[in-house]
Design a protein around this motif. Structure first.
Motif, PDB file in Angstrom:
ATOM      1  N   SER A  10       0.984  -1.081   0.010  1.00  0.00           N
ATOM      2  CA  SER A  10      -0.127   0.097   0.122  1.00  0.00           C
ATOM      3  C   SER A  10       0.908   1.179  -0.182  1.00  0.00           C
ATOM      4  O   SER A  10       0.414   2.273  -0.719  1.00  0.00           O
ATOM      5  N   ILE A  11       1.847   1.272   0.693  1.00  0.00           N
ATOM      6  CA  ILE A  11       2.888   2.186   0.630  1.00  0.00           C
ATOM      7  C   ILE A  11       3.361   2.535  -0.609  1.00  0.00           C
ATOM      8  O   ILE A  11       3.640   3.646  -1.188  1.00  0.00           O
ATOM      9  N   ARG A  12       3.805   1.333  -1.149  1.00  0.00           N
ATOM     10  CA  ARG A  12       4.403   1.339  -2.604  1.00  0.00           C
ATOM     11  C   ARG A  12       3.490   2.046  -3.472  1.00  0.00           C
ATOM     12  O   ARG A  12       3.572   2.864  -4.505  1.00  0.00           O
ATOM     13  N   GLY A  13       2.158   1.523  -3.345  1.00  0.00           N
ATOM     14  CA  GLY A  13       1.008   2.408  -4.179  1.00  0.00           C
ATOM     15  C   GLY A  13       0.942   3.833  -3.997  1.00  0.00           C
ATOM     16  O   GLY A  13       0.778   4.689  -5.198  1.00  0.00           O
ATOM     17  N   GLU A  14       1.084   4.324  -2.917  1.00  0.00           N
ATOM     18  CA  GLU A  14       1.153   5.765  -2.268  1.00  0.00           C
ATOM     19  C   GLU A  14       2.376   6.473  -2.964  1.00  0.00           C
ATOM     20  O   GLU A  14       2.352   7.473  -3.607  1.00  0.00           O
ATOM     21  N   LEU A  15       3.417   5.793  -3.083  1.00  0.00           N
ATOM     22  CA  LEU A  15       4.710   6.376  -3.810  1.00  0.00           C
ATOM     23  C   LEU A  15       4.631   6.232  -5.186  1.00  0.00           C
ATOM     24  O   LEU A  15       4.818   7.387  -5.829  1.00  0.00           O
ATOM     25  N   SER A  16       3.881   5.383  -5.671  1.00  0.00           N
ATOM     26  CA  SER A  16       3.461   5.605  -7.302  1.00  0.00           C
ATOM     27  C   SER A  16       2.689   6.561  -7.450  1.00  0.00           C
ATOM     28  O   SER A  16       2.670   7.144  -8.512  1.00  0.00           O
ATOM     29  N   PHE A  18       2.342   9.228  -6.079  1.00  0.00           N
ATOM     30  CA  PHE A  18       3.297  10.526  -6.063  1.00  0.00           C
ATOM     31  C   PHE A  18       4.318  10.540  -7.092  1.00  0.00           C
ATOM     32  O   PHE A  18       5.139  11.511  -7.288  1.00  0.00           O
ATOM     33  N   ASP A  19       4.405   9.499  -8.020  1.00  0.00           N
ATOM     34  CA  ASP A  19       5.116   9.602  -9.007  1.00  0.00           C
ATOM     35  C   ASP A  19       6.720   9.584  -8.631  1.00  0.00           C
ATOM     36  O   ASP A  19       7.531  10.136  -9.142  1.00  0.00           O
ATOM     37  N   ARG A  20       6.851   8.738  -7.554  1.00  0.00           N
ATOM     38  CA  ARG A  20       8.314   8.843  -6.958  1.00  0.00           C
ATOM     39  C   ARG A  20       9.262   7.796  -7.418  1.00  0.00           C
ATOM     40  O   ARG A  20       8.870   6.735  -7.761  1.00  0.00           O
ATOM     41  N   PHE A  70      11.738   6.335   1.029  1.00  0.00           N
ATOM     42  CA  PHE A  70      10.553   5.210   1.123  1.00  0.00           C
ATOM     43  C   PHE A  70       9.358   6.185   2.049  1.00  0.00           C
ATOM     44  O   PHE A  70       8.448   6.060   1.803  1.00  0.00           O
ATOM     45  N   ILE A  71       9.901   6.800   3.367  1.00  0.00           N
ATOM     46  CA  ILE A  71       9.167   7.786   3.938  1.00  0.00           C
ATOM     47  C   ILE A  71      10.057   9.073   3.919  1.00  0.00           C
ATOM     48  O   ILE A  71      11.344   8.701   3.589  1.00  0.00           O
ATOM     49  N   PRO A  72       9.447  10.191   3.877  1.00  0.00           N
ATOM     50  CA  PRO A  72      10.457  11.503   3.912  1.00  0.00           C
ATOM     51  C   PRO A  72      11.744  11.067   4.866  1.00  0.00           C
ATOM     52  O   PRO A  72      11.654  10.974   5.932  1.00  0.00           O
ATOM     53  N   ALA A 154      -0.133  14.267   5.680  1.00  0.00           N
ATOM     54  CA  ALA A 154       0.877  14.414   6.428  1.00  0.00           C
ATOM     55  C   ALA A 154       2.193  14.656   5.600  1.00  0.00           C
ATOM     56  O   ALA A 154       3.305  15.190   5.954  1.00  0.00           O
ATOM     57  N   TYR A 155       2.462  13.630   4.607  1.00  0.00           N
ATOM     58  CA  TYR A 155       3.481  13.451   3.788  1.00  0.00           C
ATOM     59  C   TYR A 155       2.736  14.150   2.505  1.00  0.00           C
ATOM     60  O   TYR A 155       1.590  13.452   1.940  1.00  0.00           O
ATOM     61  N   PHE A 156       3.541  14.858   1.865  1.00  0.00           N
ATOM     62  CA  PHE A 156       3.141  15.544   0.568  1.00  0.00           C
ATOM     63  C   PHE A 156       4.406  16.114  -0.111  1.00  0.00           C
ATOM     64  O   PHE A 156       5.470  15.999   0.229  1.00  0.00           O
ATOM     65  N   LEU A 157       4.105  16.350  -1.461  1.00  0.00           N
ATOM     66  CA  LEU A 157       4.948  16.830  -2.456  1.00  0.00           C
ATOM     67  C   LEU A 157       4.930  18.278  -2.417  1.00  0.00           C
ATOM     68  O   LEU A 157       4.093  18.924  -2.579  1.00  0.00           O
ATOM     69  N   GLU A 158       6.336  18.832  -2.343  1.00  0.00           N
ATOM     70  CA  GLU A 158       6.636  20.213  -2.438  1.00  0.00           C
ATOM     71  C   GLU A 158       7.911  20.474  -3.464  1.00  0.00           C
ATOM     72  O   GLU A 158       8.687  19.968  -2.840  1.00  0.00           O
ATOM     73  N   GLU A 159       7.616  21.180  -4.630  1.00  0.00           N
ATOM     74  CA  GLU A 159       8.870  20.989  -5.360  1.00  0.00           C
ATOM     75  C   GLU A 159       9.391  20.005  -5.809  1.00  0.00           C
ATOM     76  O   GLU A 159      10.604  19.685  -5.676  1.00  0.00           O
ATOM     77  N   GLY A 160       8.711  18.808  -5.761  1.00  0.00           N
ATOM     78  CA  GLY A 160       9.310  17.516  -6.350  1.00  0.00           C
ATOM     79  C   GLY A 160       9.833  16.881  -5.253  1.00  0.00           C
ATOM     80  O   GLY A 160      10.184  15.673  -5.391  1.00  0.00           O
ATOM     81  N   GLU A 161       9.675  17.145  -3.947  1.00  0.00           N
ATOM     82  CA  GLU A 161      10.060  16.385  -2.942  1.00  0.00           C
ATOM     83  C   GLU A 161       9.278  15.932  -1.900  1.00  0.00           C
ATOM     84  O   GLU A 161       8.236  16.707  -1.703  1.00  0.00           O
TER      85      GLU A 161
END
Length: 183
Positions: A10-16, A18-20, A70-72, A154-161
């Motif tokens: 599921s976390i890998r799905g969230e990373l996907s 976010f296009d990480r 994997f997490i910030p 709580a985890y989000f993308l800002e300027e690609g990070e």
């Protein structure tokens, strides 16, 4: 599938979502249980599940720390990397029992699964300059908090990070664990 591997998926799905870049670099599958015993000794079941799901993050030229998160701020180590960090020893962790790192930062911070004989103690957070404390009672609980941090914003993308909203993360921690976050 176990609860740990389902949550990791599921976390890998969230990373996907976010296009990480890390999604393509997670070395899957990990090691089978007998190989993990050879590399790391007897492990709690949740830790075996962790390293069976993935054997770390592939390193490529030009990667940034953010690319492999994997997490910030933290990467998924291979079993071999975890073994090397364990060999270095951390007095605070050594005092708690047997341990193995499951997430590593670019500095010396880490999350480690800790156990004594047949009893799982928890997941300790090690932050340079702070006391080492058990932050999560199980690997599953840690993953539930991490997944809720992704899905709850709580985890989000800002300027690609990948970034963290600390107040939202504290709320996620309270909601998932029923405890106050450690400071």
């Amino acid at each position: 599938m176990t609860a740990v591997t389902e949550l990791l998926d599921s976390i890998r799905g969230e990373l996907s979502r976010f296009d990480r870049p890390v999604v393509a670099d997670l070395e899957q599958p990990g090691h089978p249980a007998d190989e993990l015993r050879r590399l790391l000794g007897d492990l709690p079941e949740e830790v075996t599940d962790w390293f069976s799901w993935c054997n770390g993050t592939r390193r490529r030229p030009g990667q940034t720390v953010g690319d492999v998160a994997f997490i910030p701020g933290y990467i998924f180590p291979s079993a071999e990397e975890a073994r090397e960090v364990r060999r270095l020893g951390f007095p605070d962790l050594d005092a708690l029992g047997e341990w193995i790192p499951i997430l590593l930062s670019a500095s010396s911070d880490l999350y480690a699964a800790v156990w004594k004989e047949d009893e799982f103690v928890g997941v300790a957070g090690v932050v340079e300059g702070a006391d080492t404390e058990i932050e999560f009672l199980t690997v599953e609980e840690m993953l539930r908090v991490q997944l809720a941090a992704y899905t709850g914003g709580a985890y989000f993308l800002e300027e690609g990070e990948l970034e963290v909203d600390d107040d939202l993360l504290d709320g996620v921690y309270r909601q998932v664990t029923g405890r106050e976050p450690l400071y």
